[in-house]
Design an enzyme around this catalytic site. Structure first.
Site, PDB file in Angstrom:
ATOM      1  N   TYR A  53       0.960  -1.026   0.251  1.00 55.40           N
ATOM      2  CA  TYR A  53      -0.103  -0.220   0.098  1.00 55.40           C
ATOM      3  C   TYR A  53       0.347   1.691   0.130  1.00 55.40           C
ATOM      4  O   TYR A  53       0.570   2.378  -0.348  1.00 55.40           O
ATOM      5  CB  TYR A  53      -0.935  -0.488   1.459  1.00 55.40           C
ATOM      6  CG  TYR A  53      -2.036  -0.889   0.678  1.00 55.40           C
ATOM      7  CD1 TYR A  53      -2.973  -0.354   0.240  1.00 55.40           C
ATOM      8  CD2 TYR A  53      -1.975  -2.385   0.893  1.00 55.40           C
ATOM      9  CE1 TYR A  53      -4.225  -1.745  -0.026  1.00 55.40           C
ATOM     10  CE2 TYR A  53      -3.168  -3.106   1.362  1.00 55.40           C
ATOM     11  CZ  TYR A  53      -4.002  -3.222   0.417  1.00 55.40           C
ATOM     12  OH  TYR A  53      -4.987  -4.110  -0.372  1.00 55.40           O
ATOM     13  N   ARG A  56       1.579   1.386  -3.418  1.00 56.37           N
ATOM     14  CA  ARG A  56       0.107   2.119  -3.952  1.00 56.37           C
ATOM     15  C   ARG A  56      -0.200   4.452  -3.733  1.00 56.37           C
ATOM     16  O   ARG A  56      -0.321   4.832  -4.727  1.00 56.37           O
ATOM     17  CB  ARG A  56      -0.962   1.563  -4.215  1.00 56.37           C
ATOM     18  CG  ARG A  56      -1.511   0.743  -3.426  1.00 56.37           C
ATOM     19  CD  ARG A  56      -1.742  -0.461  -5.188  1.00 56.37           C
ATOM     20  NE  ARG A  56      -1.093  -0.615  -6.252  1.00 56.37           N
ATOM     21  CZ  ARG A  56       0.535  -1.131  -6.541  1.00 56.37           C
ATOM     22  NH1 ARG A  56       0.182  -1.539  -5.632  1.00 56.37           N
ATOM     23  NH2 ARG A  56       1.011  -1.219  -7.658  1.00 56.37           N
ATOM     24  N   GLN A  86     -15.746   2.366  -5.181  1.00 56.38           N
ATOM     25  CA  GLN A  86     -15.119   1.327  -4.426  1.00 56.38           C
ATOM     26  C   GLN A  86     -13.640   1.534  -4.805  1.00 56.38           C
ATOM     27  O   GLN A  86     -12.993   0.962  -3.785  1.00 56.38           O
ATOM     28  CB  GLN A  86     -15.937  -0.348  -5.070  1.00 56.38           C
ATOM     29  CG  GLN A  86     -16.972  -0.291  -5.677  1.00 56.38           C
ATOM     30  CD  GLN A  86     -16.905  -1.284  -6.155  1.00 56.38           C
ATOM     31  OE1 GLN A  86     -16.895  -3.228  -6.308  1.00 56.38           O
ATOM     32  NE2 GLN A  86     -17.417  -1.100  -7.604  1.00 56.38           N
ATOM     33  N   ASN A  87     -13.549   2.848  -5.059  1.00 56.58           N
ATOM     34  CA  ASN A  87     -11.823   2.921  -5.031  1.00 56.58           C
ATOM     35  C   ASN A  87     -11.435   3.299  -3.696  1.00 56.58           C
ATOM     36  O   ASN A  87     -12.036   4.174  -3.077  1.00 56.58           O
ATOM     37  CB  ASN A  87     -11.345   3.579  -6.580  1.00 56.58           C
ATOM     38  CG  ASN A  87     -11.770   3.546  -7.272  1.00 56.58           C
ATOM     39  OD1 ASN A  87     -12.378   2.232  -7.619  1.00 56.58           O
ATOM     40  ND2 ASN A  87     -12.428   4.368  -8.575  1.00 56.58           N
ATOM     41  N   HIS A 104     -13.953   0.660   0.194  1.00 62.63           N
ATOM     42  CA  HIS A 104     -13.266  -0.051   0.586  1.00 62.63           C
ATOM     43  C   HIS A 104     -11.896   1.028   1.066  1.00 62.63           C
ATOM     44  O   HIS A 104     -10.854   0.628   0.923  1.00 62.63           O
ATOM     45  CB  HIS A 104     -12.816  -1.098  -0.528  1.00 62.63           C
ATOM     46  CG  HIS A 104     -13.783  -1.972  -1.056  1.00 62.63           C
ATOM     47  ND1 HIS A 104     -14.134  -1.981  -2.513  1.00 62.63           N
ATOM     48  CD2 HIS A 104     -14.663  -2.369  -0.545  1.00 62.63           C
ATOM     49  CE1 HIS A 104     -14.770  -2.821  -2.815  1.00 62.63           C
ATOM     50  NE2 HIS A 104     -14.979  -2.722  -1.622  1.00 62.63           N
ATOM     51  N   THR A 171     -16.679  -0.749 -13.094  1.00 60.02           N
ATOM     52  CA  THR A 171     -16.588  -1.809 -11.842  1.00 60.02           C
ATOM     53  C   THR A 171     -16.987  -2.798 -13.071  1.00 60.02           C
ATOM     54  O   THR A 171     -18.117  -2.769 -13.392  1.00 60.02           O
ATOM     55  CB  THR A 171     -17.387  -1.448 -10.866  1.00 60.02           C
ATOM     56  OG1 THR A 171     -17.087  -3.001 -10.205  1.00 60.02           O
ATOM     57  CG2 THR A 171     -18.664  -0.695 -10.860  1.00 60.02           C
ATOM     58  N   SER A 172     -16.506  -4.065 -12.443  1.00 58.40           N
ATOM     59  CA  SER A 172     -16.533  -5.337 -13.424  1.00 58.40           C
ATOM     60  C   SER A 172     -17.977  -6.164 -12.232  1.00 58.40           C
ATOM     61  O   SER A 172     -18.582  -7.074 -13.064  1.00 58.40           O
ATOM     62  CB  SER A 172     -15.505  -6.472 -13.167  1.00 58.40           C
ATOM     63  OG  SER A 172     -15.202  -6.365 -11.651  1.00 58.40           O
TER      64      SER A 172
HETATM   65  P1  OAD Z   1     -12.072  -4.852 -11.618  1.00 58.62           P
HETATM   66  O1  OAD Z   1     -10.814  -4.452 -12.513  1.00 58.62           O
HETATM   67  O2  OAD Z   1     -12.814  -5.590 -11.705  1.00 58.62           O
HETATM   68  O3  OAD Z   1     -12.691  -4.443 -12.332  1.00 58.62           O
HETATM   69  C1  OAD Z   1     -12.334  -2.889 -13.492  1.00 58.62           C
HETATM   70  C2  OAD Z   1     -13.829  -2.490 -14.479  1.00 58.62           C
HETATM   71  O4  OAD Z   1     -13.422  -1.417 -15.435  1.00 58.62           O
HETATM   72  C3  OAD Z   1     -14.002  -3.430 -15.420  1.00 58.62           C
HETATM   73  O5  OAD Z   1     -15.020  -3.543 -16.245  1.00 58.62           O
HETATM   74  C4  OAD Z   1     -13.053  -2.831 -16.721  1.00 58.62           C
HETATM   75  O6  OAD Z   1     -13.537  -3.398 -18.160  1.00 58.62           O
HETATM   76  C5  OAD Z   1     -13.447  -1.731 -16.828  1.00 58.62           C
HETATM   77  N1  OAD Z   1     -12.263  -0.213 -17.012  1.00 58.62           N
HETATM   78  C6  OAD Z   1     -11.222  -0.149 -17.240  1.00 58.62           C
HETATM   79  N2  OAD Z   1     -11.116   0.927 -18.396  1.00 58.62           N
HETATM   80  C7  OAD Z   1     -12.037   1.173 -17.968  1.00 58.62           C
HETATM   81  C8  OAD Z   1     -12.018   3.001 -18.757  1.00 58.62           C
HETATM   82  N3  OAD Z   1     -10.974   3.554 -19.165  1.00 58.62           N
HETATM   83  N4  OAD Z   1     -13.250   3.364 -18.522  1.00 58.62           N
HETATM   84  C9  OAD Z   1     -14.211   2.194 -17.766  1.00 58.62           C
HETATM   85  N5  OAD Z   1     -13.775   1.326 -17.425  1.00 58.62           N
HETATM   86  C10 OAD Z   1     -13.473   0.923 -17.512  1.00 58.62           C
HETATM   87  O7  OAD Z   1     -12.098  -3.455 -10.703  1.00 58.62           O
HETATM   88  P2  OAD Z   1     -13.417  -2.942  -9.824  1.00 58.62           P
HETATM   89  O8  OAD Z   1     -14.375  -3.887  -9.857  1.00 58.62           O
HETATM   90  O9  OAD Z   1     -13.486  -1.342  -9.221  1.00 58.62           O
HETATM   91  O10 OAD Z   1     -10.698  -4.471  -3.542  1.00 58.62           O
HETATM   92  O11 OAD Z   1     -12.935  -4.048  -8.073  1.00 58.62           O
HETATM   93  C11 OAD Z   1     -13.590  -4.322  -7.422  1.00 58.62           C
HETATM   94  C12 OAD Z   1     -13.117  -4.473  -5.653  1.00 58.62           C
HETATM   95  O12 OAD Z   1     -11.974  -5.686  -5.934  1.00 58.62           O
HETATM   96  C13 OAD Z   1     -11.659  -3.817  -5.432  1.00 58.62           C
HETATM   97  O13 OAD Z   1     -12.509  -2.296  -4.888  1.00 58.62           O
HETATM   98  C14 OAD Z   1     -11.155  -3.981  -4.384  1.00 58.62           C
HETATM   99  C15 OAD Z   1     -10.711  -5.295  -5.837  1.00 58.62           C
HETATM  100  O14 OAD Z   1     -10.369  -6.903  -4.673  1.00 58.62           O
HETATM  101  C16 OAD Z   1     -10.192  -4.638  -2.922  1.00 58.62           C
HETATM  102  O15 OAD Z   1      -9.419  -4.268  -2.381  1.00 58.62           O
HETATM  103  C17 OAD Z   1     -11.342  -4.986  -1.093  1.00 58.62           C
END
Ligand code: OAD
Length: 227
Positions: A53, A56, A86-87, A104, A171-172
């Site tokens: 971290y 980061r 979630q960021n 988070h 977010t995925s």
């Molecule tokens: P993910 O990495 O799972 O998903 C990121 C999403 O962003 C995907 O659907 C990509 O297609 C999309 N993406 C990529 N580039 C992009 C762009 N330029 N514009 C828009 N979208 C784009 O990330 P999160 O869903 O945020 O938690 O992950 C959720 C949690 O998983 C995080 O908060 C973290 C992680 O483990 C913890 O660490 C507790």
């Protein structure tokens, strides 16, 4: 005033130079989630977690909000806007948003490992391994790790419940309970999903904007903001 809730994930910060987690070049390609993002990992090897971290946080110091963060802030001129993110970065704040729920946790804060109390702002500085919180316990990053409670979930759900418009961006939708927030939306809430790729299926009527965050938010601004 209508209410917009933005549910954001790593993708909203991708164009600011922050890696997502699950894309092919994402963080979890290079790091083991159990080692650096779980409470078990902390008790196994806190020094590794602190270093992860710290790294980061050092990167974040050089990142700037992109147009997606800025447009989300701009929506406040005509809507009541709450960002549920979630960021752990601070780019929504830097982009000008004023009402943000960090589900988070936050990179620029630290807390005691004992019950995550004694939260302090540390800005961009490193946490030294062995550094103590005010209660004498180890100082740790103020992050919600896998295996921990999500204390702000109820507050976030309350906001989503009141939204007229829900914008899900970057977010995925793989990680619960955050991903389940969409189901708190009213039946007649307009739901937009901005992502260049497929996300996990949502069992609600949504408008999918298959674009990067910046372009997607530009398109949505044109639709939502009155001249
Ligand atoms: P993910 O990495 O799972 O998903 C990121 C999403 O962003 C995907 O659907 C990509 O297609 C999309 N993406 C990529 N580039 C992009 C762009 N330029 N514009 C828009 N979208 C784009 O990330 P999160 O869903 O945020 O938690 O992950 C959720 C949690 O998983 C995080 O908060 C973290 C992680 O483990 C913890 O660490 C507790």
């Amino acid at each position: 005033m209508k209410k917009i809730v933005v549910l954001s994930g790593a993708g909203v910060s991708a164009e600011s130079g922050i890696s997502t987690f699950r894309d092919s070049d994402g963080l979890w390609e290079n790091f083991n989630v159990e080692d650096v993002a779980s409470i078990e990992g902390w008790y196994r090897n806190p020094e590794l977690m602190i270093n992860f971290y710290n790294e980061r946080r050092r990167q974040l110091e050089h990142c700037q909000p992109n147009d997606a963060h800025k447009i989300i802030a701009e929506l406040e001129r005509q809507y009541e806007v709450v960002v549920v993110t979630q960021n752990i970065d601070n780019l929504h704040e830097k982009g000008g948003s004023t009402n943000i729920i960090h589900l988070h946790g936050e990179l620029t804060k630290a807390c005691s490992e004992r019950g995550k109390t004694n939260v302090v702002d540390i800005g961009y500085r490193d946490i030294e391994f062995g550094e103590k919180a005010a209660d004498g316990a180890l100082l740790r990053p103020f992050i919600v790790w896998f295996g921990e409670d999500v204390p702000l979930l109820t507050a976030a759900a309350e906001q989503v419940r009141k939204a007229d418009i829900l914008i899900i961006i970057g977010t995925s939708l793989n990680v619960y309970p955050a991903a389940g927030l969409v189901y708190y939306a009213k039946d007649d809430a307009e739901i937009y999903v901005i992502d260049p790729k497929e996300v996990q299926p949502i069992q609600r009527k949504v408008t999918f904007i298959r674009q990067k965050a910046t372009d997607g938010m530009r398109q949505l601004r044109a639709q939502l903001m009155k001249a």
